[in-house]
Design a protein around this motif. Structure first.
Motif, short mmCIF file in Angstrom:
data_model
loop_
_atom_site.label_atom_id
_atom_site.label_comp_id
_atom_site.label_asym_id
_atom_site.label_seq_id
_atom_site.Cartn_x
_atom_site.Cartn_y
_atom_site.Cartn_z
N ARG A 106 -0.14 -44.16 -10.31
CA ARG A 106 -0.67 -45.10 -9.32
C ARG A 106 -0.80 -44.45 -7.94
NH1 ARG A 106 3.24 -48.97 -8.42
NH2 ARG A 106 4.74 -47.60 -9.45
N PHE A 199 6.82 -50.81 -8.11
CA PHE A 199 5.87 -51.93 -8.17
C PHE A 199 6.32 -52.99 -7.17
CE2 PHE A 199 5.28 -50.33 -12.54
CZ PHE A 199 3.90 -50.34 -12.63
N GLU A 200 5.34 -53.66 -6.56
CA GLU A 200 5.68 -54.77 -5.67
C GLU A 200 5.86 -56.01 -6.51
OE1 GLU A 200 2.74 -55.23 -2.62
OE2 GLU A 200 4.13 -54.35 -1.19
N PRO B 8 -2.55 -53.47 -9.41
CA PRO B 8 -1.17 -52.95 -9.46
C PRO B 8 -0.98 -51.81 -10.45
CG PRO B 8 -1.31 -55.10 -10.52
CD PRO B 8 -2.64 -54.87 -9.85
N ARG B 300 4.10 -51.84 -16.36
CA ARG B 300 4.34 -52.98 -15.45
C ARG B 300 4.84 -54.18 -16.23
NH1 ARG B 300 0.79 -56.89 -13.98
NH2 ARG B 300 -0.95 -55.72 -14.87
#
Lengths: 203, 316
Positions: A106, A199-200, B8, B300
Motif C-alpha cells: 500500500r 490500516f486506519e 484502503p 485487511r
C-alpha cells in the motif's frame, strides 16, 4: 537558466539520488512508533543470513568444488553454508507472510513487493543450483529428477541441470549477482518509501 | 479535477503519530552476529549430509546384470533417454499442454544418441582389442534391421544370463557382435574406464556430466538407492536430501502437486509441464498481488494485522 554543469548526466543523477533518497532516509535515526513487532525482525534476519551465505560461499569458492568432500574443515564450512541457507529461507518466508498480512504494497510500495517476490524466486534458483552442484549423491539424484520438470517447460534446451559446470556458474556467479542486486533495489525501495503504516480503522 | 478516492487496499494513510529512536546500523550488526552464532551452533550440532556420488564403476560392480540390462536398452534405443525426446533427441515430442509442445519448440540443444554415445563411441576408445574391433566394425556396418534382430536376440537371452567369476555369461544365439560388445562394455564399466570415456568424449577438460548421469538414471541402481533413502518422486523426492535434513523445504508447494490427483493420476504423462504451468500462474498471482482486486483485500479482511500492530491500535 540552467548551466552546462546542471545539464551534465552526473549532476542530474546526483540530484535525483539525493532528492529521492536523502541521507536521513538512507540511514534513519528514528522510525514510526508502529514499527514495534517481532515480525519486523525477519527482514533484517534475511539480510544477515544472506551475508553469512555469501561469506561461507566465498570460503568454499576459494578452495574449489571438491574441497569439502576431502577435508573436515571444508565439510564444516559446507555445514555453515547449508544452515545459513536454511535460516535465510526460513526468515524470508516469514518476512513474506508478514508483509502480506500487512498489505505492505500500500501507499506506492508495489515495486517493493514485486522485487521481494522476484528475489524469493531468484533465491530458489540459487538454492537449487547449489543443491545440484554438491558433487555427491544428492546432486546426482536431484539433478536427474529435476531435469524432467525443466525439460517439460522447454528450459532444458538452455539450462542443463546435468551440466555441473553450467550449474556451478549459475550458483556462484549469475544468481548471487542477481540476488544481491535485487536485494539492494528492494532495500532502497524500503528506505525511500518507509515502512507501510497500519490500516486506519473506524472508531 | 476530482479527488482520487482512497482505496484502503492500495493507498496508505499518512502517519502523523510518534517516532521512536532507531539505530539501523546497530540493528544490522546485532542481526549478523546472532545469525552467525546460530549458524555455527546448527553446523556443530547437525553437520551436513555428504553421501558419496555413485559411479558407473560402483553401479556395474554392485549390480552387473542391471548395468547390462540398461546398456542393451541404450544400444537398441528403448531406454528412458533413448526414447526421451527434446532436448536430447527426436524420439518423442516431449511433454505438452494441449497444443503447446514447449520442449519440442525449444529444440534439441543437448544432443544424445544413446547407441553411439553410451556404447559404440566408448568401446571405440579401447585399444589393442582385435576381437572387439571386428565386432564394432560388423555392428556399425550392419543394416538397422540386422542390428535390431541381434539386439532383440541378446535381450531375450539376457533373462537367463548371469555374471559370475568376473565374466558376463549370456546364452545368446544369432546376436552377432552384440555379446562381444556387451562383455567389453561391462568390463570397461567395472574398471572405471566408462566413467571417464563418457565425460572426456569432447576433450581432456570437462565439467559436463550429462551423459553418465543419463545412463545411470536409466538403470535401477540410482533409483533403488533413492527409494531406500525416501527420495523418490512419490516420496516428496526432489525437495529432500539424504539423511534427516530439511533439504529444500521451500519447494513444498511445487513438490506437493506431484503427490495429488489429477497430477499424480490422469495428468501423469504431462505432470511436469502441468505442475510448472500451475506454479507459474500461482507465482504470477503472488507477484501481481497489489493489483489484483479481491486477493489484495484479504489481509485487511482477515485482520492478522491487528496482532502485528496491536501496540499501535492500543495507543490510538
Amino acid at each position: 537558466m540552467t548551466t552546462e554543469i546542471d545539464r551534465q548526466w552526473t549532476t542530474r543523477l546526483r540530484k535525483t539520488v539525493v532528492e529521492k533518497l536523502p541521507p536521513e532516509k538512507l540511514l534513519p535515526d528514528t522510525q514510526p512508533a508502529y514499527v514495534a513487532s517481532w515480525i519486523y525482525v525477519f527482514g533484517v534476519t534475511t539480510l544477515a543470513a544472506l551475508a553469512i551465505v555469501i561469506a561461507t560461499g566465498c570460503v568454499l569458492a576459494m578452495k574449489g568444488p571438491l574441497w569439502w568432500h576431502l577435508s573436515s574443515t571444508g565439510h564444516f564450512v559446507n555445514s555453515l553454508h547449508l544452515w545459513s541457507v536454511e535460516i535465510f529461507f526460513f526468515a524470508m518466508v516469514i518476512h513474506l507472510w508478514g508483509k502480506y498480512f500487512m498489505a505492505a504494497w500500500r501507499g506506492g510500495r508495489q515495486l517493493t513487493w514485486v522485487t521481494g517476490v522476484v528475489l524469493f524466486l531468484t533465491s530458489i534458483g540459487a538454492g537449487f543450483t547449489g543443491y545440484v552442484s554438491q558433487t555427491n549423491y544428492d546432486s546426482q539424484w536431484i539433478s536427474t529428477q529435476a531435469k524432467d520438470g525443466i525439460n517439460a517447460t522447454g528450459g532444458g534446451a538452455f539450462f542443463n541441470v546435468l551440466n555441473l559446470g553450467q550449474m556451478l556458474m549459475w550458483h556462484i556467479v549469475l544468481l548471487p549477482l542477481a540476488a544481491v542486486a535485487l536485494t539492494a533495489v528492494h532495500v532502497i525501495y524500503v528506505r525511500i518509501k518507509g515502512v507501510v503504516p497500519p490500516f486506519e480503522e473506524e472508531k | 479535477m476530482t479527488k482520487k478516492v482512497f482505496n484502503p487496499d492500495v493507498d496508505a494513510p499518512v502517519f502523523k503519530g510518534k517516532y521512536a529512536p532507531y539505530d539501523i546500523i546497530k540493528e544490522g550488526t546485532i542481526a549478523v552476529v546472532v545469525v552467525a552464532l546460530l549458524t555455527v551452533v546448527l553446523a556443530v550440532l547437525f553437520s551436513s549430509p555428504d553421501e558419496k556420488a555413485v559411479t558407473i564403476k560402483s553401479w556395474s560392480n554392485a549390480t552387473p546384470m542391471d548395468f547390462v540390462a540398461t546398456a542393451i536398452t541404450e544400444l537398441d534405443g528403448t531406454s528412458g533417454t533413448a526414447t526421451y525426446g527434446p532436448p536430447y533427441n527426436n524420439a518423442a515430442t516431449g511433454q505438452q499442454i494441449g497444443p503447446f509442445t514447449l520442449a519440442k519448440w525449444m529444440g534439441i540443444n543437448v544432443k544424445v544418441n544413446t547407441a553411439s554415445d553410451f556404447v559404440v563411441a566408448p568401446l571405440s576408445t579401447l585399444a589393442d582389442q582385435p576381437a572387439l574391433k571386428t565386432a564394432l566394425t560388423a555392428f556399425t556396418s550392419a543394416s538397422s534391421t540386422q542390428k535390431a534382430s541381434w539386439e532383440a536376440n541378446y535381450s531375450k537371452a539376457l533373462t537367463t544370463g548371469r555374471f559370475s567369476s568376473g565374466t558376463l555369461q549370456v546364452p545368446a544365439t544369432n546376436a552377432g557382435p552384440v555379446p562381444v560388445m556387451m562383455s567389453a562394455l561391462t568390463a570397461m564399466a567395472r574398471s572405471g574406464a566408462l566413467d571417464q570415456a563418457l565425460v572426456t568424449a569432447k576433450g581432456f577438460y570437462t565439467t559436463d556430466y550429462t551423459k553418465p548421469l543419463l545412463f545411470m538414471a536409466d538403470g535401477s541402481f540410482l533409483a533403488n538407492k533413492a527409494q531406500a533413502q525416501h527420495l523418490s518422486g512419490d516420496q516428496w523426492g526432489m525437495m529432500n536430501e539424504t539423511g534427516s535434513y530439511p533439504g529444500q523445504a521451500w519447494l513444498w508447494l511445487y513438490t506437493m502437486w506431484y503427490q495429488v490427483p489429477p497430477f499424480s493420476t490422469s495428468w501423469g504423462a504431462n505432470a511436469d509441464a502441468l505442475v510448472w504451468a500451475f506454479m507459474m500462474i500461482l507465482t504470477l498471482l503472488l507477484a501481481l498481488m497489489p493489483w489484483i482486486p479481491g486477493l489484495r483485500s484479504i489481509p485487511r479482511k482477515v485482520k492478522v494485522y491487528r496482532l502485528i500492530w496491536r501496540e499501535h491500535y492500543k495507543s490510538v
